[in-house]
Design an enzyme around this catalytic site. Structure first.
Site, mmCIF file in Angstrom:
data_model
loop_
_atom_site.group_PDB
_atom_site.id
_atom_site.type_symbol
_atom_site.label_atom_id
_atom_site.label_comp_id
_atom_site.label_asym_id
_atom_site.label_seq_id
_atom_site.Cartn_x
_atom_site.Cartn_y
_atom_site.Cartn_z
ATOM 1 N N HIS A 286 0.792 -1.222 0.000
ATOM 2 C CA HIS A 286 0.000 0.000 0.000
ATOM 3 C C HIS A 286 0.834 1.287 0.000
ATOM 4 O O HIS A 286 0.705 2.142 -0.876
ATOM 5 C CB HIS A 286 -0.908 0.043 1.245
ATOM 6 C CG HIS A 286 -1.650 -1.201 1.524
ATOM 7 N ND1 HIS A 286 -2.774 -1.576 0.821
ATOM 8 C CD2 HIS A 286 -1.462 -2.178 2.452
ATOM 9 C CE1 HIS A 286 -3.243 -2.719 1.295
ATOM 10 N NE2 HIS A 286 -2.463 -3.093 2.285
ATOM 11 N N ASP A 287 1.659 1.438 1.020
ATOM 12 C CA ASP A 287 2.180 2.755 1.382
ATOM 13 C C ASP A 287 3.146 3.391 0.385
ATOM 14 O O ASP A 287 3.094 4.611 0.183
ATOM 15 C CB ASP A 287 2.810 2.693 2.766
ATOM 16 C CG ASP A 287 1.790 2.423 3.856
ATOM 17 O OD1 ASP A 287 0.582 2.578 3.578
ATOM 18 O OD2 ASP A 287 2.188 2.063 4.969
#
Length: 395
Positions: A286-287
């Site tokens: 995700h990040d």
């Protein structure tokens, strides 16, 4: 005459976290990014643990002396302390490896995180700096609440969070107990938004700030899976395992300690995602996508070669006009209501705005092979710094 530094100034706010590790790596070693500092926030683990994890990650990539870390919020703007989850990131927030080093440098405690963020951003020319937040949005919201003039000053705000479902992208968001879901923490809510829904509301309800905000939801991140092929790329580099015949060929050891550590973290993350959500190809990363999203709009600039295309239009559409959204957040209900009683606390809803109207940018796709290539190149740069045996000096 001094050369002009055209790199993009970025402040990273995070809650390490397995995928935050890769966000830090990308921000620290991408040649088009000048990282201003890091602030920590509660989320994937307690604030104490996420702060220590951030310091350890910087040590592992030889940046502990050159990137300052500041301690941020331990709880939401208007909610009690949240019990840190352990089912995805483990007790430490970075379970799965014994290779994380003891931090060489601790956090800077001379000022609080919001003050440090404000000072760093004001040191940048207007319209150049980005804030990237990959944990709860608490620190980011507090920054713009306490320093509203920075809304005009910054170039943008890139957030990892939210989930929309309903075919927003082709991504599979996962299944828990046989029930397909939109969120990753409850049936309806993504974790970072649920952790502080009032902070999310403060950002999205600020019209000027919303117009500068890029939101990277689960609908996008679940298209970027760390498959076995990706894990091999990180372990062995683009040359592949065949170029390293002396290494175990079972994926248990990479060509450097850093690469082994990164893949051990990914394998822990992969197991928890398979066990909890039934996603078996590999965990979504995700990040770092929120960091990569600042590498946009670079065509026609000195940084054009570093552009990573993110597509903010409906895939397959003919006109491919940019989309912007009004995002609303359900703030009613407690953490317990959401987890136990089925409340929609933290649920996000995106309303497509008329063409040309400013609002939140929510990409529906990106150049995924290029993203992985760029991330591996940053691992290589960290390898080179580690091989020199000295921490990278401030830049």
């Amino acid at each position: 005459m001094a050369s002009v530094d055209n790199r993009i100034p970025v402040w990273l706010d995070c809650d390490p976290g397995h995928d935050d590790t890769f966000a830090i790596l990308l921000a620290a070693y991408h040649p088009a990014i000048r990282i201003l500092g890091i602030s920590t926030v509660f989320g994937n683990a307690s604030l104490e643990k996420t702060t220590r994890n951030a310091c350890s990650i910087l040590t592992s990539i030889s940046r502990s002396h050159s990137i300052p870390i500041y301690i941020g919020a331990s709880h939401a703007l208007h909610r009690p302390t949240m019990h840190a989850p352990t089912d995805i990131h483990g007790e430490s927030g970075l379970d799965g490896t014994d290779l994380l080093p003891t931090p060489l440098v601790g956090p800077n405690t001379s000022v609080d995180a919001v003050t440090a963020m404000s000072t760093a951003l004001r040191s940048c020319a207007p319209g150049t700096a980005w804030v990237v937040a990959t944990g709860s949005f608490t620190n980011a919201a507090a920054l713009f609440i306490q320093h509203p003039d920075l809304v005009t000053h910054v170039k943008g705000l890139s957030l990892m969070g939210a989930a929309f479902g309903n075919g927003f992208t082709p991504a599979i968001l996962g299944t828990v107990d046989g029930v397909p879901r939109v969120g990753n923490w409850t049936q309806f809510a993504e974790f970072n938004v649920l952790a502080d829904p009032e902070a999310a509301h403060a950002i999205f309800s600020n019209r000027e700030l919303a117009g500068k905000t890029t939101l990277i939801p689960l609908d996008l991140t679940h298209m970027v899976l760390t498959t076995e092929q990706v894990r091999d790329l990180i372990l062995y580099g683009p040359e592949g395992k065949e170029a390293h015949p002396k290494l175990p060929q079972d994926g248990s050891q990479g060509k450097t300690t850093l690469r082994t550590m990164l893949v051990e973290l990914l394998m822990f993350f992969a197991k928890t995602y398979a066990d909890v959500f039934g996603i078996t190809e590999g965990p979504p990363l995700h990040d770092p996508l929120a960091v990569a999203a600042v590498l946009t709009g670079l065509v026609g600039t000195p940084l054009e070669e570093y552009q990573i295309p993110f597509w903010d239009f409906t895939p397959g559409s003919v006109e491919k006009h940019r989309e912007r959204f009004e995002v609303t957040v359900v703030t009613e209900g407690s953490y317990e209501d959401a987890r136990v009683n089925g409340a929609k606390t933290g649920m996000t809803v995106a309303k497509l705005l008329p063409e040309g109207e400013e609002g939140v940018r929510i990409p529906r796709g990106l150049d995924i092979p290029l993203f992985w290539k760029v991330l591996e190149e940053c691992v290589s740069r960290a390898d080179e710094a580690n091989a020199r045996g000295e921490d990278v000096l401030p830049n």
